[in-house]
Design an enzyme around this catalytic site. Structure first.
Site, mmCIF file in Angstrom:
data_model
loop_
_atom_site.group_PDB
_atom_site.id
_atom_site.type_symbol
_atom_site.label_atom_id
_atom_site.label_comp_id
_atom_site.label_asym_id
_atom_site.label_seq_id
_atom_site.Cartn_x
_atom_site.Cartn_y
_atom_site.Cartn_z
ATOM 1 N N ASP A 152 -12.559 47.421 144.770
ATOM 2 C CA ASP A 152 -12.760 48.799 146.214
ATOM 3 C C ASP A 152 -11.532 49.301 145.746
ATOM 4 O O ASP A 152 -10.337 48.490 145.319
ATOM 5 C CB ASP A 152 -12.487 47.372 147.226
ATOM 6 C CG ASP A 152 -12.049 48.191 148.302
ATOM 7 O OD1 ASP A 152 -12.789 48.487 149.427
ATOM 8 O OD2 ASP A 152 -10.659 48.910 148.243
ATOM 9 N N ILE A 153 -11.170 50.603 145.690
ATOM 10 C CA ILE A 153 -9.700 51.140 145.271
ATOM 11 C C ILE A 153 -8.971 50.583 146.123
ATOM 12 O O ILE A 153 -8.721 51.142 148.082
ATOM 13 C CB ILE A 153 -10.829 52.482 145.972
ATOM 14 C CG1 ILE A 153 -11.514 53.253 144.563
ATOM 15 C CG2 ILE A 153 -9.332 53.748 144.964
ATOM 16 C CD1 ILE A 153 -11.967 54.703 144.455
ATOM 17 N N GLU A 205 -15.443 53.459 149.179
ATOM 18 C CA GLU A 205 -14.801 53.257 148.224
ATOM 19 C C GLU A 205 -15.328 52.326 147.189
ATOM 20 O O GLU A 205 -14.289 51.484 146.956
ATOM 21 C CB GLU A 205 -13.179 53.679 148.514
ATOM 22 C CG GLU A 205 -12.645 52.767 149.514
ATOM 23 C CD GLU A 205 -12.141 52.686 150.425
ATOM 24 O OE1 GLU A 205 -11.618 51.679 151.910
ATOM 25 O OE2 GLU A 205 -13.359 53.063 151.282
#
Length: 423
Positions: free
Chosen positions: A288-289, A331
């Site tokens: 996950d960004i 994301e």
């Protein structure tokens, strides 16, 4: 591939039939004259008037008989050649229609031409966009080569090759005495060659090169024969390319060009079944960004898509050839690591995380993009789960724990995380 030039089977010219018949006519006439002369001498008869009618009759009869036999033989040969060509076309059509991919069509066409055309070297170049580690991007040289020759005919550059630029054939009747192509290698000092385009969409997409050690080898008849095969393949090559494009559209995410969620789910199910049956480890990691929403809010969604694509490339670069990268949603990304134990999966995840943390984010247009980081959760089967859904769930719980502890870190699932509820 090295073949000596074999004589072309087909019809015999009528001029050759006429010449052979005349020769046989003269031979038989001479034999008849000698026979009648010996006969008359034996019986002490000197009737020269008998010589001429007999010799003429034998000669004309011989000529007519052999000329007619030549014509009949010629017709039979033509019909047999025609039937053989029809069979060749049928075999070729059946073969390429069974090809599943564009490359298979090219390979089968190449093999068939090698069997039916007797020349020394045959090489096929075709343009292809190759997916790299789940990325639908082209390599620097998208031209693929099919051939058995040790040294190619030329150092072909698609950007500068005259056949590619113009779409016209290049036929060199004599390398030694004629004007040769500027890109031909010096290893080929004698003989002749021809380069033919096969498929043109927006621009020529494939080139067939044929070389013979003999001069003036490629006449119009041979070129037309080769083109008849390539014409059959054209429609199928375009069809397979369109199917491949549709297939990529259904499998890949439009923004990041890695595999999409649907393909990931199907792939993971197959890998789970395989791992359970073979009793091998299967690991996954969910990435996950960190604070990605801030990028969308501050710089816009186009800049956000720019970051997603760059992030996907970084992940693809750091994982292995056997690993699959997919966009899980928003994301979040997922990596499937077949035949991989949890310790190795953790090391790969850490390598990815550190690469992302250190990576420079190039600007989007005139917008400077700040550096990013990511959080990663790792889980494995059968260590922490025994089915697809639990494998995803445990990796997701590990990701949640990494975010709870401050982000920009990798966490491996443990059983205590199952008691932690997401806020």
């Amino acid at each position: 591939m090295a073949k000596n030039r074999a004589p072309e089977k087909g019809k015999i010219s009528y001029l050759l039939i006429f010449i052979i018949s005349i020769a046989l006519c003269l031979s038989m006439g001479t034999a008849a004259f000698m026979f009648i002369n010996d006969y008359l001498d034996e019986y002490k008869t000197n009737h020269i008037a008998l010589h001429v009618p007999f010799v003429v009759l034998v000669s004309i009869s011989t000529f007519i008989i052999f000329f007619l036999l030549g014509i009949i033989f010629n017709r039979i040969t033509i019909e047999r050649t025609y039937i053989k060509e029809l069979k060749n076309f049928k075999d070729f059509t059946d073969s390429i229609h069974n090809a599943q991919t564009e490359r298979e069509v090219y390979e089968r066409m190449y093999e068939f031409i090698c069997r039916t055309v007797s020349v020394n070297n045959i090489t096929l170049f075709y343009k292809n966009t190759i997916p790299v580690e789940g990325m639908d991007i082209s390599v620097e040289n998208p031209w693929q080569r099919i051939g058995h020759e040790k040294v190619p005919l030329c150092n072909m550059s698609p950007r500068s090759c005259p056949v590619i630029r113009t779409g016209r054939e290049c036929r060199i009747a004599s390398i030694q005495n004629g004007i040769k192509c500027a890109y031909q290698l010096n290893e080929y000092k004698h003989g002749s060659y021809v380069c033919l385009t096969i498929v043109s969409i927006d621009s020529p997409q494939s080139v067939l090169q044929l070389y013979s050690q003999y001069e003036n080898e490629f006449d119009d008849a041979l070129i037309q024969k080769i083109k008849s095969y390539t014409e059959i393949a054209k429609t199928l090559i375009k069809s397979r390319r369109e199917i491949s494009t549709l297939d990529k559209t259904s499998k890949y995410d439009n923004v990041t060009k890695v595999y999409n969620r649907g393909y990931f789910i199907d792939y993971l199910k197959k890998q789970v079944d395989r791992a359970l049956s073979s009793k091998e480890s299967l690991s996954i990691m969910i990435l996950d960004i960190d604070f990605f929403k801030r990028i969308n809010d501050n710089y816009g969604h186009f800049a956000g898509d720019h970051v997603l694509a760059l992030f996907a490339k970084l992940v693809v670069k750091e994982v292995r050839v056997t690993d699959l990268v997919a966009r899980y949603g928003g994301e979040e990304f997922v990596v499937v690591l077949p035949s991989t134990e949890i310790g190795i999966a953790y090391d790969i995840a850490e390598r990815v995380r550190q690469t992302v943390e250190k990576a420079y984010m190039p600007p989007y247009g005139d917008i400077d993009i700040p550096s990013i980081s990511c959080s990663i959760g790792v889980s494995a089967l059968p260590l922490y789960s025994d089915n697809k859904d639990d494998l995803i769930k445990t990796a997701d719980l590990a990701l949640y724990q990494a975010k709870r502890e401050g982000r920009n870190r990798t966490k491996v699932y443990d059983k205590t995380m199952a008691m932690i509820q997401k806020e």
